[in-house]
Design an enzyme around this catalytic site. Structure first.
Site, PDB file in Angstrom:
ATOM      1  N   GLU A  70      21.225  35.065 175.526  1.00 46.52           N
ATOM      2  CA  GLU A  70      22.154  35.140 176.663  1.00 46.52           C
ATOM      3  C   GLU A  70      23.156  36.262 176.480  1.00 46.52           C
ATOM      4  OE1 GLU A  70      25.890  34.015 178.975  1.00 46.52           O
ATOM      5  OE2 GLU A  70      25.573  34.468 176.850  1.00 46.52           O
ATOM      6  N   GLU A  71      23.656  36.391 175.255  1.00 51.04           N
ATOM      7  CA  GLU A  71      24.703  37.389 175.004  1.00 51.04           C
ATOM      8  C   GLU A  71      24.186  38.815 175.138  1.00 51.04           C
ATOM      9  OE1 GLU A  71      27.632  36.564 174.941  1.00 51.04           O
ATOM     10  OE2 GLU A  71      27.907  34.609 173.996  1.00 51.04           O
ATOM     11  N   ASP A  73      28.136  26.579 180.044  1.00 49.17           N
ATOM     12  CA  ASP A  73      28.489  27.671 179.146  1.00 49.17           C
ATOM     13  C   ASP A  73      30.008  27.682 178.961  1.00 49.17           C
ATOM     14  OD1 ASP A  73      28.623  29.987 177.671  1.00 49.17           O
ATOM     15  OD2 ASP A  73      27.626  31.253 179.139  1.00 49.17           O
ATOM     16  N   HIS A 119      34.413  35.724 172.005  1.00 46.74           N
ATOM     17  CA  HIS A 119      33.615  36.781 171.386  1.00 46.74           C
ATOM     18  C   HIS A 119      34.278  37.349 170.133  1.00 46.74           C
ATOM     19  CE1 HIS A 119      30.790  37.846 174.998  1.00 46.74           C
ATOM     20  NE2 HIS A 119      30.691  36.577 174.601  1.00 46.74           N
TER      21      HIS A 119
END
Length: 502
Positions: free
Chosen positions: A318-319, A347, A441
């Site tokens: 996904e990232e 998410d 992140h």
């Protein structure tokens, strides 16, 4: 639905992980011995924050497997931390007995990692400068030197680029993907590129699908770019130094799918979260919170019968740009596509400075049924005396491929790098002016980064959605098509995954 088998290397790693990372003990059975069809309140009552927290601690321990290669915990695809995550998910579902059909789906993916970088414009180091995701390194992974050159317009056509041999291109954001700009700069001879924001604030994004024409590419904010744009327009020279040590490589990674053996297989309720993190950190909120919520709900669902089949998915990549969910939907036959009545995306459900966010998925712009799902979420919050807020349904997570192929979709979240407003502070508490997740992140996205109150409530909401639709889809709109209208007007999307691409 095709079945696949985990690679031998993953199975071997899993055997090691299984002994080192014990599974959370939960009350389970295989096929239930009672005839009770799942009910929302009953399934919700089985959700406890202590079990979620234990799962989060286990996941962080698994992320530590990535330390040897990345020097910190991570679950980025291709890392031992992600392989361990896949094993943990697979093993947890496998121990539930005969309730689910468990499979995995391998697919090719591209992963990048920046080990070191710097950018100097004139004599200054721009504070906002960061390498673009999936950037290649500078030549020979060594510093390069040359004058800065301002590219015309938005740098979206060959005519915007002069001869850039041995120069560093300075390019405005806008109109076309960052990857297109980097490739055009490379074709014009640039030794590196710097893309600046044409809106307020810092800029981070991805070059997307690798190209042999891409050059080492940084992004900077509008404020940092402004003085250099003025100098270049005044005819001054700006000497530049750029350096990126990075890799971009192709690997194989894996989606994991678990579907109830009972329930109407022609009417499937599907939900998913992503199993990977970014390279920069362990990703315990993003998206450990979502993927572990699915794991806990799947574990507790085995105590009930279902009328409609329920399909859980843990996406990889996904990232890197929704790779796993894109692949999954792309290989569905029209018949299999139509069996999915709706898709729910989960998410980031435990952001520390949270808001209760609901994707504003309307039927006017999305497959019919998306709005009914949206309203189920908002009704839940309202019934509990809680506030909620709508957020854009703009392609930032794994619902994207589903709605583009006619499958109703939606989801909830608690916020990422967005800044909480004063009004949102009044609605949800927390700190106005800070990100919803200040560790988004980053290395600090650990167990300590989770808001357990928000996580438990949202997991109960996920259980509510599963129980509602697993029990009955009679009032949910029937699907008629596997395609949906192009609501973007043919223009590229600003997002395809969590990183800007435009």
């Amino acid at each position: 639905m095709a079945s696949f088998y985990l690679p031998v290397a993953l199975i071997l790693l899993g055997q090691a992980c299984a002994s080192q990372y014990p599974l959370v003990e939960t009350e389970t059975s295989s096929i239930p011995t009672v005839d009770e069809v799942v009910k929302s309140k009953s399934l919700q009552s089985r959700i406890h924050v202590d079990s979620l927290l234990e799962r989060a601690k286990t996941l962080y321990s698994i992320a530590e497997l990535g330390e040897e290669e990345y020097n910190h915990p991570t679950r980025v695809i291709g890392s031992k931390g992600h392989l361990g995550t896949l094993d943990y998910i697979y093993s947890t579902i496998a121990q539930l007995g005969d309730y689910y059909t468990l499979s995995n789906q391998s697919f090719p993916a591209v992963v990048g990692n920046v080990f070191e970088s710097h950018l100097v414009l004139g004599s200054q180091v721009p504070a906002s400068a960061i390498p673009m995701s999936l950037t290649p390194p500078t030549k020979d992974k060594e510093p390069v030197f040359g004058p800065l050159a301002l590219v015309s317009n938005f740098g979206c056509s060959t005519s915007d680029y002069p001869d850039l041999s041995e120069k560093v291109a300075l390019i405005s954001r806008g109109d076309c993907p960052f990857g297109t700009k980097s490739a055009l700069a490379g074709r014009a001879g640039a030794i590196a590129a710097v893309i600046y924001n044409n809106e307020k604030g810092a800029l981070g994004g991805t070059l997307g699908t690798p190209s042999p024409d891409h050059v080492a590419t940084f992004s900077i904010s509008d404020i940092d770019a402004a003085p250099y744009i003025r100098k270049l327009k005044d005819g001054e020279q700006v000497d530049t130094s750029a350096y990126i040590d990075a890799i971009v490589e192709s690997i194989e990674t894996t989606n994991i799918i678990a579907q109830t053996k009972e329930g109407d297989p022609d009417n499937c309720v599907m939900l998913g979260g992503h199993s990977d993190s970014v390279a920069e950190g362990p990703g315990i909120n993003d998206d450990g919170s979502g993927s572990l919520t699915l794991l806990e709900v799947a574990t507790q669902l085995v105590n009930y019968r279902v009328t409609n089949c329920v399909r859980f998915a843990w996406w990889a990549g996904e990232e890197e740009g929704l790779l796993g969910s894109d692949y999954y939907v792309s290989v569905l036959s029209p018949e299999e596509n139509l069996k999915i009545r709706l898709f729910m995306d989960y998410d980031m459900l435990a952001s520390p400075n949270f808001a209760y966010q609901v994707y504003n998925a309307t039927n006017a712009l999305n497959p019919v049924g998306s709005e009914e799902l949206r309203d189920l979420y908002t009704d839940f919050y309202t019934s509990h005396g809680l506030n909620f807020t709508y957020i854009p349904f703009d392609g930032r997570s794994d619902y994207d491929a589903f709605i583009k192929h006619g499958i109703p979709g939606g989801g909830i979240a608690t916020g990422a790098e967005g800044v909480k407003t004063e009004k949102e502070r009044e609605l949800f508490g927390g700190v106005a002016g800070d990100w919803f997740d200040p560790c988004y992140h980053q290395f600090c996205d650990t167990v300590a980064n989770l808001n357990l109150t928000a996580w438990e409530l949202n997991t109960k909401l996920v259980a509510h959605t599963v129980a509602t639709y697993a029990r009955s889809l009679e009032e949910f709109p029937k699907r008629k098509s596997i395609k949906t209208a192009d609501v973007s007007g043919g223009l590229p999307s600003k997002y395809h995954g969590p990183k800007l691409q435009l």
